[in-house]
Every structure is written in structure tokens, then in C-alpha cells.
Scaffold this motif. Structure first.
Motif, PDB file in Angstrom:
ATOM      1  N   GLU A   1       0.839  -1.202   0.000  1.00  0.00           N
ATOM      2  CA  GLU A   1       0.000   0.000   0.000  1.00  0.00           C
ATOM      3  C   GLU A   1       0.876   1.255   0.000  1.00  0.00           C
ATOM      4  O   GLU A   1       0.611   2.222  -0.741  1.00  0.00           O
ATOM      5  CB  GLU A   1      -0.914  -0.006   1.214  1.00  0.00           C
ATOM      6  N   ALA A   2       1.914   1.243   0.828  1.00  0.00           N
ATOM      7  CA  ALA A   2       2.804   2.401   0.898  1.00  0.00           C
ATOM      8  C   ALA A   2       3.555   2.601  -0.413  1.00  0.00           C
ATOM      9  O   ALA A   2       3.710   3.737  -0.883  1.00  0.00           O
ATOM     10  CB  ALA A   2       3.800   2.218   2.046  1.00  0.00           C
ATOM     11  N   MET A   3       4.017   1.521  -1.027  1.00  0.00           N
ATOM     12  CA  MET A   3       4.761   1.644  -2.285  1.00  0.00           C
ATOM     13  C   MET A   3       3.872   2.213  -3.393  1.00  0.00           C
ATOM     14  O   MET A   3       4.347   2.980  -4.247  1.00  0.00           O
ATOM     15  CB  MET A   3       5.327   0.286  -2.697  1.00  0.00           C
ATOM     16  N   THR A   4       2.606   1.880  -3.380  1.00  0.00           N
ATOM     17  CA  THR A   4       1.697   2.452  -4.382  1.00  0.00           C
ATOM     18  C   THR A   4       1.660   3.966  -4.255  1.00  0.00           C
ATOM     19  O   THR A   4       1.712   4.698  -5.258  1.00  0.00           O
ATOM     20  CB  THR A   4       0.287   1.862  -4.205  1.00  0.00           C
ATOM     21  N   ARG A   5       1.578   4.462  -3.021  1.00  0.00           N
ATOM     22  CA  ARG A   5       1.540   5.911  -2.807  1.00  0.00           C
ATOM     23  C   ARG A   5       2.891   6.555  -3.089  1.00  0.00           C
ATOM     24  O   ARG A   5       2.957   7.659  -3.651  1.00  0.00           O
ATOM     25  CB  ARG A   5       1.114   6.207  -1.372  1.00  0.00           C
ATOM     26  N   ILE A   6       3.958   5.896  -2.688  1.00  0.00           N
ATOM     27  CA  ILE A   6       5.296   6.461  -2.885  1.00  0.00           C
ATOM     28  C   ILE A   6       5.618   6.566  -4.374  1.00  0.00           C
ATOM     29  O   ILE A   6       6.195   7.570  -4.829  1.00  0.00           O
ATOM     30  CB  ILE A   6       6.348   5.603  -2.152  1.00  0.00           C
ATOM     31  N   LEU A   7       5.252   5.567  -5.142  1.00  0.00           N
ATOM     32  CA  LEU A   7       5.518   5.616  -6.582  1.00  0.00           C
ATOM     33  C   LEU A   7       4.793   6.789  -7.231  1.00  0.00           C
ATOM     34  O   LEU A   7       5.299   7.394  -8.182  1.00  0.00           O
ATOM     35  CB  LEU A   7       5.112   4.291  -7.229  1.00  0.00           C
ATOM     36  N   ASP A   8       3.632   7.129  -6.710  1.00  0.00           N
ATOM     37  CA  ASP A   8       2.917   8.301  -7.221  1.00  0.00           C
ATOM     38  C   ASP A   8       3.627   9.602  -6.848  1.00  0.00           C
ATOM     39  O   ASP A   8       3.434  10.628  -7.512  1.00  0.00           O
ATOM     40  CB  ASP A   8       1.484   8.333  -6.676  1.00  0.00           C
ATOM     41  N   ASP A   9       4.414   9.572  -5.762  1.00  0.00           N
ATOM     42  CA  ASP A   9       5.075  10.791  -5.280  1.00  0.00           C
ATOM     43  C   ASP A   9       6.437  11.031  -5.921  1.00  0.00           C
ATOM     44  O   ASP A   9       7.081  12.056  -5.616  1.00  0.00           O
ATOM     45  CB  ASP A   9       5.264  10.704  -3.759  1.00  0.00           C
ATOM     46  N   LEU A  10       6.919  10.133  -6.769  1.00  0.00           N
ATOM     47  CA  LEU A  10       8.215  10.332  -7.405  1.00  0.00           C
ATOM     48  C   LEU A  10       8.190  11.592  -8.269  1.00  0.00           C
ATOM     49  O   LEU A  10       7.201  11.885  -8.949  1.00  0.00           O
ATOM     50  CB  LEU A  10       8.579   9.127  -8.263  1.00  0.00           C
TER      51      LEU A  10
ATOM     52  N   ASP B   1       5.243   9.145   4.693  1.00  0.00           N
ATOM     53  CA  ASP B   1       5.749  10.394   5.246  1.00  0.00           C
ATOM     54  C   ASP B   1       7.270  10.375   5.387  1.00  0.00           C
ATOM     55  O   ASP B   1       7.932  11.400   5.217  1.00  0.00           O
ATOM     56  CB  ASP B   1       5.106  10.675   6.605  1.00  0.00           C
ATOM     57  N   PHE B   2       7.828   9.215   5.724  1.00  0.00           N
ATOM     58  CA  PHE B   2       9.288   9.121   5.756  1.00  0.00           C
ATOM     59  C   PHE B   2       9.859   9.391   4.372  1.00  0.00           C
ATOM     60  O   PHE B   2      10.828  10.151   4.227  1.00  0.00           O
ATOM     61  CB  PHE B   2       9.743   7.739   6.232  1.00  0.00           C
ATOM     62  N   TYR B   3       9.282   8.769   3.361  1.00  0.00           N
ATOM     63  CA  TYR B   3       9.804   8.988   2.011  1.00  0.00           C
ATOM     64  C   TYR B   3       9.722  10.463   1.626  1.00  0.00           C
ATOM     65  O   TYR B   3      10.635  11.005   0.988  1.00  0.00           O
ATOM     66  CB  TYR B   3       9.047   8.141   0.986  1.00  0.00           C
ATOM     67  N   ARG B   4       8.656  11.129   2.032  1.00  0.00           N
ATOM     68  CA  ARG B   4       8.508  12.551   1.705  1.00  0.00           C
ATOM     69  C   ARG B   4       9.638  13.382   2.305  1.00  0.00           C
ATOM     70  O   ARG B   4      10.030  14.411   1.741  1.00  0.00           O
ATOM     71  CB  ARG B   4       7.156  13.065   2.202  1.00  0.00           C
ATOM     72  N   GLN B   5      10.193  12.937   3.441  1.00  0.00           N
ATOM     73  CA  GLN B   5      11.293  13.680   4.058  1.00  0.00           C
ATOM     74  C   GLN B   5      12.551  13.655   3.204  1.00  0.00           C
ATOM     75  O   GLN B   5      13.353  14.592   3.254  1.00  0.00           O
ATOM     76  CB  GLN B   5      11.601  13.104   5.442  1.00  0.00           C
ATOM     77  N   VAL B   6      12.758  12.595   2.442  1.00  0.00           N
ATOM     78  CA  VAL B   6      13.994  12.457   1.663  1.00  0.00           C
ATOM     79  C   VAL B   6      13.719  12.471   0.166  1.00  0.00           C
ATOM     80  O   VAL B   6      14.600  12.145  -0.624  1.00  0.00           O
ATOM     81  CB  VAL B   6      14.732  11.156   2.058  1.00  0.00           C
ATOM     82  N   SER B   7      12.520  12.857  -0.227  1.00  0.00           N
ATOM     83  CA  SER B   7      12.141  12.750  -1.631  1.00  0.00           C
ATOM     84  C   SER B   7      12.689  13.874  -2.503  1.00  0.00           C
ATOM     85  O   SER B   7      12.767  13.728  -3.724  1.00  0.00           O
ATOM     86  CB  SER B   7      10.615  12.713  -1.770  1.00  0.00           C
ATOM     87  N   SER B   8      13.049  15.012  -1.889  1.00  0.00           N
ATOM     88  CA  SER B   8      13.465  16.163  -2.690  1.00  0.00           C
ATOM     89  C   SER B   8      14.774  16.743  -2.178  1.00  0.00           C
ATOM     90  O   SER B   8      14.796  17.718  -1.410  1.00  0.00           O
ATOM     91  CB  SER B   8      12.371  17.247  -2.674  1.00  0.00           C
ATOM     92  N   PRO B   9      15.921  16.176  -2.571  1.00  0.00           N
ATOM     93  CA  PRO B   9      17.207  16.778  -2.202  1.00  0.00           C
ATOM     94  C   PRO B   9      17.397  18.102  -2.943  1.00  0.00           C
ATOM     95  O   PRO B   9      17.189  18.174  -4.155  1.00  0.00           O
ATOM     96  CB  PRO B   9      18.232  15.725  -2.633  1.00  0.00           C
ATOM     97  N   LEU B  10      17.770  19.142  -2.199  1.00  0.00           N
ATOM     98  CA  LEU B  10      17.941  20.461  -2.810  1.00  0.00           C
ATOM     99  C   LEU B  10      19.399  20.795  -3.085  1.00  0.00           C
ATOM    100  O   LEU B  10      19.716  21.435  -4.084  1.00  0.00           O
ATOM    101  CB  LEU B  10      17.341  21.537  -1.898  1.00  0.00           C
ATOM    102  N   LEU B  11      20.277  20.383  -2.181  1.00  0.00           N
ATOM    103  CA  LEU B  11      21.711  20.615  -2.337  1.00  0.00           C
ATOM    104  C   LEU B  11      22.472  19.354  -1.972  1.00  0.00           C
ATOM    105  O   LEU B  11      22.068  18.625  -1.063  1.00  0.00           O
ATOM    106  CB  LEU B  11      22.189  21.758  -1.437  1.00  0.00           C
ATOM    107  N   ALA B  12      23.566  19.118  -2.660  1.00  0.00           N
ATOM    108  CA  ALA B  12      24.446  17.988  -2.352  1.00  0.00           C
ATOM    109  C   ALA B  12      25.816  18.524  -1.952  1.00  0.00           C
ATOM    110  O   ALA B  12      26.213  19.620  -2.360  1.00  0.00           O
ATOM    111  CB  ALA B  12      24.565  17.061  -3.555  1.00  0.00           C
ATOM    112  N   ASN B  13      26.529  17.735  -1.136  1.00  0.00           N
ATOM    113  CA  ASN B  13      27.893  18.063  -0.710  1.00  0.00           C
ATOM    114  C   ASN B  13      27.970  19.485  -0.145  1.00  0.00           C
ATOM    115  O   ASN B  13      28.704  20.344  -0.632  1.00  0.00           O
ATOM    116  CB  ASN B  13      28.863  17.894  -1.878  1.00  0.00           C
ATOM    117  N   VAL B  14      27.191  19.722   0.916  1.00  0.00           N
ATOM    118  CA  VAL B  14      27.074  21.050   1.522  1.00  0.00           C
ATOM    119  C   VAL B  14      28.202  21.254   2.533  1.00  0.00           C
ATOM    120  O   VAL B  14      28.459  20.398   3.383  1.00  0.00           O
ATOM    121  CB  VAL B  14      25.706  21.209   2.213  1.00  0.00           C
ATOM    122  N   THR B  15      28.882  22.403   2.437  1.00  0.00           N
ATOM    123  CA  THR B  15      29.984  22.730   3.339  1.00  0.00           C
ATOM    124  C   THR B  15      29.813  24.137   3.882  1.00  0.00           C
ATOM    125  O   THR B  15      29.558  25.083   3.130  1.00  0.00           O
ATOM    126  CB  THR B  15      31.345  22.633   2.617  1.00  0.00           C
ATOM    127  N   PHE B  16      29.929  24.282   5.212  1.00  0.00           N
ATOM    128  CA  PHE B  16      29.897  25.580   5.878  1.00  0.00           C
ATOM    129  C   PHE B  16      31.340  26.032   6.106  1.00  0.00           C
ATOM    130  O   PHE B  16      32.140  25.283   6.673  1.00  0.00           O
ATOM    131  CB  PHE B  16      29.176  25.486   7.225  1.00  0.00           C
TER     132      PHE B  16
END
Length: 820
Positions: A307-316, A502-517
Motif C-alpha cells: 500500500e505504501a509503495m503504491t503511494r510512494i511511486l505516485d510521489d516520485l 511520510d518518511f519517504y517525503r522527508q527524503v524525496s526532494s534533495p535540494l543541495l548535495a555536498n554542503v559545506t559551511f
């Protein structure tokens, strides 16, 4: 740093007061032989006050309980708090005597909570199995017609998840409370935008729709501050439940970031940097779902997974790529070019111990068709059909599944064509779900982590999901921490599918990679910075870096660098100097400094937990818990020093509670796994009982100190002292005052101090701001010389909880009862 919840940041606290069954009583006894039951203790008030400054929450729970019986009985104070929170203070007040708790280095492991329950050493009841939480419990024997005050303080940095900060208080007093009050005060450096209080949640489960809480009131003193009050009357409590309120009070908020993606806050020599890139397109990603379909997933688990995979696949997201790797005894990879007959055959063979493997050339050709683009709706529908056919069967081959997933991630890097003008290939992300432990193939956890680390040449992030209580969460957490990810618990409940989505939604949209302060070295104290490099930042989340400034500097400038969808991106920043309030008047350390200590400790604990060995080979030792690792390898000096200096209860320290009936080390235990389903109501008319555990302590110079080896002495409780006024000349630590009749009080790490003036004889005894003492008495801030408590005389640390500022003078929150 660990977030508090899969779905929401749980900041919860509740209290259950119960009486304990009489010794020797038995329900099978006749009415004539049974010991008569005493009236239940009465909660006179339960007050929960949270002060949130710049995302840092300090929660104080106070309660006053009366024993209306004509005989002694024991009551328990129990609080559930977030797994990522640190207890920073506890005391109780009995007969106007304050019994303070203090933090000491942990000398021995705490006994299991279940053992304490079996031995009758606690009767705390948890009706709500709080997720991602831990329980604090302490008991005390109360004399007839007496009252006891409990006060617990804990602190936590709220994590931003799915675009908001969530502060949650869980209430379950077990009776109608005469005075029930929950107050949350919020202060931010920029305008508060989102602010809402949903209806009281009656369970832990995720709600698809939420209404507003009609009993909560919201005040907005300014655009950057808010006060939320929840003060239900006895009748309003009774309307919700005749047994008293049982639910979760949630406050959700977010702040304005339109001016800049981040803010760096500076106060009294410390800074905390919050960074949230907004309004930018997400990076493309190749997400690989590694799904446990072993026999233990049979029934509701596999249904909720599909059930979760059905919803997650729609959220890609459009332009993403994905792969699906189900595994049990063996590993299979979904091939969208395979016929239905071939797929069904391979699914059936997942549980077989051996079956015909592909040759190397055929396998490469087959795996190439397992990297699927989301641009085709047909591909998404085919993937749904495939996951709906999955059945639970066989054993659990974690090693081969993860290694296979990493092979596919490398294959995706070479086979995915880059869009015109793009230089960044899709980010490799692995979402790994299992409900058990490896039991076939390579099953040794340490070897699995080593094999995965060797195969992960692309530094793919591995996010591990532990479904249910049988999963090996310490192993999954170590696995993810070592592979640029984090682990989460997924609870078996009716909302399991929603938790996964909801867990997948937390990691579904990476905005920046290799971030350094990057900060200017002449401005920042060397080695004071917390973690400053991050693999990715996701939409709806936040990165946090904390540090100390050079003594002659009040600025922290620099830049944040990362890779966005448009290429290399730089964000310069300048600091914002803020005034942090000391709302409770009982700390001499600024909130910004405590936030720095909290962030540093949390990140050091995560780094320590991710360690395997110095050379990272197969000879490292695997530990079932962080405490076991610390006990085996030795104490991390930096973490221990910070924890003791700031009185934080961590895996390295214990809270030693001095009680009228003894001394014990009280530690928190997992609240979700140890929840009981009922409580006893009876009597206890004689004596007292031991606490949850008793570490090794010696009585040294009027203080309880850890025992350093040798024979274990019988713990001797610190004798309680009745509060009284003493003479200023008796205070030994004031005999060497600095110039101008001033005293230096420690306010930070490495000797950082703040100078306060001591009033001379010409100043009058004036009652300044009203306050509440650590003993929960009404008081007023008075000049030190006019309220020298006897507990201050030989120990400056006893003064700290009573400290209050009177401009440049040192003040005392003085009990009104001593000034009559």
C-alpha cells in the motif's frame, strides 16, 4: 543529528500517579483478609511550561500531589520525553525540604525497566505508547496527609521536518486534575509564519485531516513571538474522558525565510547557524527501494508495504529514476522488460535457498533495464503491479540485497543520460526496509557493514527503516550513519503505510548535495564547531551548525557551498546578534550556549555510534547499544566533559536522585517498547522500596561521588537540609572576591565566566521580580546578601538553580517563607 519522529517531532510529557499494591496482598484473598485500599493520591496541579527560543525548547514539568490517606503510600512520577532530549534537572520537595538530583558519570548499566516492574519497584503506567520517546520514572513514599512536589526539566533542539517544527506534549494524568496547564512560549529571530494547534490527538497515529483545538488559545505579542495556552477546566477534561485527558497536544510553527536561506544567531560569545535553502528545484535522484519480503513480513506487514509503495511511486518527481529490489532468502530486481510469467517465477523463487543465477554478461544486461525513469506513466503502473504481487516467504539476506542495490546505483551512474546542459547526475539514494535480522548468507552485522562500505563507492545515502520491534535497530542505525543517511523506526499500527509514505517525503526532494559551511578562522574558536559538512539537505528540513566566537569578536561571517540543480552554488552569510531571554531565571548559562553544547553532544554521539574501529577492518567489535560500546571502549572525554558541565543526562551520565527514602540512579528507558497496559491500585503502608537502580557511590565530603573500583560500598544518601538563612560571612567561596566587590561565576566551557557585583551593606532588602524556587515555592528575586541559604555556604553549585539577575548584581530566587 537524530530527529525526534518519523512523522512529527515528538516533544511529549505526561504524568501518571498511582498507588502500589500492598505487600503480601492477593486478589484471591477474602474481603476479611484483604488489606483495605487507601484513597488514591490527588494531583493538585500539573503544569507544563515550554520556552522555545530559536528552535531550542526547554520544558519544565511541575506537579503537586497530595496523599489524602491516613497511612503512607508510594507514588510515582513518570514523564515521557523525546528520544533526542536531554534531562537537565530534577528535584522533589517534601515537607519543605528540597531533594536535588545531580548528574554523574555512569558507573554501571541500568537494569531493564521490565525487571523493575516485575520486582515491584515502579508502577508507572503508559497508556499511550509514545513513539521515538523515552520514559523517566521516579517513586517516593509519602506520609499520611502530606504533599510532594515534582519538577523535571529537559531540553531539545526542535528539528524541522516536512516544513514545520512540531512541539508535542502527551497528557495522561489518569484522573481529573484540579489545575491542568500547558503553556508554550515561542520566540524567534524572524517572523513566525505558520502557527496552528490541531485538535487533541487521541493516539499516536497519523491523521489525514486535522481540525483546530478549540480549548487552546494563541496570543501573538509580536510577529516574532507567540504564546499558546491550554488550560482545560475540570468539566472540560471530563467531557474528553471521565478518567482524565488522554491525548497529545501539538503546536506547529515555521518562520519566514524570504530574506535569506539561513540565519546565524550570535549571543554572548556563541553562535548557532540555521540553513534552509528555499524556492529552488530539487536535484534529480535515483532511488532504490530495498524491500524485505521474508516470511516474517507475512500478513498485515506486506499488505501495508505494498500500500505504501503504491503511494510512494505516485510521489516520485518528474525526471527521477527508481529501482525495486525485493529480497528474502535470495535477491531479485524488478525488470520492467520481463514478462508477467518471468516476474511471477522470480518472485516465487525469492524464498528458495538456491536458484539459477544469471551469468555475468546476462546479469549486466538485465540490470540495465532495472533503472527505471519516471517519465513514463506505464513504468509507474507496471511497478505498482509488481509490488502488489510481492508475497512474504523465506529468510532474510540483508548483505546480498544491499550489495546488489549498490551495484545498481553504480550502473545507474553510467547508463542514465544527462539532460541537455546538466552536469549533475542523479543523486543515488537507497531506502532500505526490514522487519528482522540477517539470518542467511552473510549474517554477521559487522561484516555486512564492512561489505556495504566497500561497495558504496558513490557515497550513496542509505536510509534504513526498522519495521516493528524485531528489527535490529542499533545495527540499522550504525549502517545508515556510516553511509550518509539515518535510521528510523516504523511502528506496527494501522497507520504503518502512512508512516512509510511520510518518511519517504522527508527524503524525496534533495535540494543541495555536498554542503559545506566555511567560517573565517580568526573569528571562530578552533575545534569549537559542530559538524559542518553534510552529504545533502532535503526540502522541508534544516541544517544546523554551532560554535564559539573568539573573545574579541562578535561576528561570524563566511559562506555555505553546495551543488544545486543549476551547478555549484554559494550562499554568503552575516550574523544576526540576538538577545536570548532567560525566561525561568534559574540558569546562569545563556540559552545560545546551551544550544551549542546540545548540538555538539548530539553530533559527537552520532559520530561515536557510527564508529567501528580505527582501521575499519573486519576485526572491529559490534555492540548491541551505544552504552555497551562506551563501556567497552572507554568514555569519550569531550562528550562527558560537556554533559557534566551542563548537567545533561546522556548515554554517558546518570541522574542521581536523592530521595527521602534513599538514593538511586534514575535513567530513561525506551517508552514505546516497554509500555504497560494497566496499573495497580492498592496500598503500601510500610517502609519504602529501592529505586530503579543503585550505582556505586561513596559519601565524600558531604557529597555523593562515584566509586572508583574496589569493593562496592552500600550507597549512602545525601542528607537533606532544611532551608534556612545563613550569614554572608559564612559563604566560603565568596572569601576571595574580585575587585569592586564582585564574584566570577562560571557560565561556559573552558573557564568562561561572567562577573556579578555583590551588594554592599548600604543596599536595602527589596523584593524584585516574582519567581518560583527550585522547590516550587513562591519567591522573589533578592540581593544575594539578603538571602544566603544554608545550602550555599560550602557549595557554589547549590546556588546556581536559585540564581537570578538584578541588573549587574547577583540575586537569589528567595523563598517568601524565609522573609516573613
Amino acid at each position: 543529528m537524530r530527529t525526534a519522529s518519523i512523522v512529527l517531532l515528538v516533544l511529549c510529557c505526561y504524568q501518571r500517579i498511582v498507588t502500589l499494591a500492598a505487600e503480601g496482598s492477593d486478589s484471591s484473598e477474602s474481603d476479611e483478609d484483604a488489606t483495605p485500599r487507601l484513597p488514591k493520591p490527588v494531583i493538585l496541579y500539573l503544569r507544563i511550561n515550554s520556552d522555545i527560543q530559536f528552535r531550542y525548547a526547554r520544558t519544565v514539568v511541575t506537579s503537586r500531589i497530595s496523599n489524602p490517606a491516613n497511612a503512607s503510600q508510594e507514588v510515582s512520577f513518570s514523564a515521557v520525553l523525546p528520544d533526542s532530549a536531554f534531562i537537565s534537572g530534577f528535584h522533589l520537595l517534601v515537607d519543605n525540604v528540597v531533594y536535588n538530583a545531580f548528574v554523574r558519570e555512569k558507573e554501571e548499566a541500568v537494569q531493564e525497566y521490565s525487571t523493575a516492574v516485575r520486582e515491584g519497584r515502579t508502577a508507572a503506567h503508559v497508556a499511550l505508547s509514545a513513539r521515538d520517546s523515552k520514559r523517566f520514572t521516579v517513586s517516593v513514599n509519602i506520609e499520611p496527609q502530606k504533599k510532594v512536589n515534582f519538577k523535571l526539566t529537559y531540553e531539545e533542539l526542535l528539528a524541522r521536518e516536512l516544513g514545520t517544527y512540531k512541539h508535542v506534549v502527551s497528557l495522561d494524568p489518569g484522573q481529573i486534575v484540579r489545575e491542568l496547564s500547558v503553556v508554550t512560549r515561542i520566540k524567534e529571530s524572524s517572523n513566525i509564519t505558520t502557527l496552528r494547534v490541531p485538535a487533541l490527538r487521541l493516539s499516536n497515529e497519523i491523521l489525514t485531516t486535522e481540525s483546530n483545538n478549540s480549548l487552546a488559545t494563541i496570543e501573538r505579542p509580536s510577529p516574532v513571538s507567540a504564546i499558546v495556552k491550554f488550560n482545560p477546566t475540570e468539566d472540560e477534561q471530563r467531557e474528553l474522558s471521565s478518567e482524565g485527558i488522554q491525548g497529545q497536544l501539538v503546536v506547529e510553527y515555521d518562520v519566514d525565510r524570504t530574506a535569506q536561506p539561513g540565519v546565524i544567531l550570535v549571543n554572548e560569545g556563541y553562535f548557532v547557524h540555521f540553513f534552509v535553502p528555499e524556492d529552488m528545484p530539487p536535484l534529480k535522484k535515483h532511488v532504490i527501494f530495498v524491500l524485505d519480503v521474508s516470511g516474517s513480513m507475512r500478513g498485515r506487514k506486506i499488505e501495508q508495504l505494498t500500500e505504501a509503495m503504491t503511494r510512494i511511486l505516485d510521489d516520485l518527481n518528474d525526471g527521477d529514476y527508481f529501482s525495486i529490489v525485493p529480497f528474502s532468502t535470495t535477491v531479485q530486481v524488478w525488470d520492467h522488460n520481463a514478462t508477467d510469467l518471468e516476474l511471477r517465477s522470480r518472485i516465487q523463487r525469492l524464498g528458495e535457498s538456491r536458484w539459477g543465477d544469471y551469468g555475468e554478461e546476462e546479469e549486466t544486461q538485465t540490470l540495465a533495464s532495472t533503472v527505471i525513469a519516471t517519465t513514463s506513466e506505464e513504468n509507474i503502473n507496471s511497478a505498482k503491479e509488481f509490488t502488489n504481487q510481492l508475497r512474504a516467504v523465506g529468510a532474510t539476506n540483508i548483505n546480498d540485497a544491499l550489495v546488489k542495490a549498490l551495484q545498481i546505483s553504480k550502473l545507474g551512474r553510467t547508463t542514465i543520460s544527462l539532460p541537455s546542459g546538466s552536469q549533475l547526475r542523479p543523486e543515488p539514494i537507497i531506502v532500505f526496509l526490514t522487519d528482522g535480522k540477517a539470518n542467511v548468507g552473510t549474517s554477521d552485522p559487522k561484516r555486512i557493514i564492512t561489505n556495504v562500505g566497500t561497495a558504496n563507492t558513490l557515497n550513496a545515502s542509505i536510509f534504513s527503516l526498522a519495521l516493528g520491534g524485531e528489527a535490529d535497530f542499533p545495527f540499522l542505525k550504525k549502517l545508515s550513519l556510516r553511509n550518509s543517511g539515518f535510521a528510523r523506526k516504523i511502528y506496527e499500527a494501522s497507520d504503518t503505510a502512512l508512516q512509510l509514505r511520510d518518511f519517504y517525503r522527508q527524503v524525496s526532494s534533495p535540494l543541495l548535495a555536498n554542503v559545506t559551511f566555511k567560517y573565517r578562522p580568526e573569528q571562530v574558536v578552533r575545534n569549537s564547531l559542530s559538524r559542518k559538512k553534510f552529504r545533502r539537505v532535503f526540502s522541508g528540513s534544516e541544517l544546523v551548525v554551532a560554535g564559539r566566537l573568539q573573545s574579541d569578536n562578535s561576528s561570524a561571517t563566511g559562506q555555505v557551498k553546495g551543488q544545486s540543480a543549476s551547478g555549484n552554488t554559494t550562499y554568503p552569510f552575516t550574523p544576526t546578534v540576538v538577545q536570548a531571554d532567560n525566561a525561568t531565571g534559574d540558569q546562569i548559562v545563556s540559552p545560545m550556549e546551551r544550544m551549542w553544547a546540545y548540538v555538539t553532544i548530539q553530533q559527537l554521539l552520532n559520530e561515536k555510534e557510527a564508529e567501528i574501529s580505527d582501521d575499519d577492518n573486519e576485526s572491529w567489535t559490534y555492540f548491541d547499544s551505544y552504552e555497551d560500546q562506551i563501556e567497552h571502549t572507554g568514555t569519550n572525554a569531550t562528550v562527558l566533559d560537556l554533559a557534566l558541565r551542563y548537567s545533561f543526562v546522556t548515554p554517558l551520565t546518570s541522574l542521581v536522585v536523592v530521595k527521602p527514602n534513599g538514593t538511586s540512579a534514575v535513567n530513561t528507558e525506551d517508552a514505546s517498547g516497554q509500555a504497560t497496559q494497566g496499573h495497580s491500585s492498592g496500598t503500601r503502608t510500610t517502609g519504602s522500596r529501592p529505586g530503579l537502580s543503585s550505582p556505586n557511590y561513596n559519601y565524600e565530603g558531604g557529597r555523593i561521588a562515584p566509586s572508583r573500583g574496589g569493593n562496592v560500598p552500600t550507597p549512602i544518601p545525601e542528607p537533606p537540609i532544611q532551608l534556612a538563612l545563613a550569614n554572608l560571612s559564612d559563604v566560603t567561596w565568596l572569601r576571595n572576591l574580585t575587585a569592586n566587590n564582585a564574584v566570577s561565576l562560571p557560565t561556559g566551557l573552558n573557564g568562561t565566566t561572567e562577573v556579578f557585583r555583590m551588594a554592599g551593606a548600604n543596599e536595602t532588602n527589596v523584593a524584585y521580580t516574582a519567581c518560583t524556587t527550585p522547590g516550587n515555592e513562591s519567591g522573589h528575586c533578592r540581593l544575594f546578601r539578603y538571602c544566603v541559604l544554608n545550602i550555599f555556604v560550602n557549595d557554589q553549585t547549590q546556588f546556581h538553580p536559585y540564581f537570578c539577575r538584578i541588573e549587574s548584581y547577583a540575586g537569589v530566587c528567595c523563598p517568601d517563607s524565609l522573609q516573613s
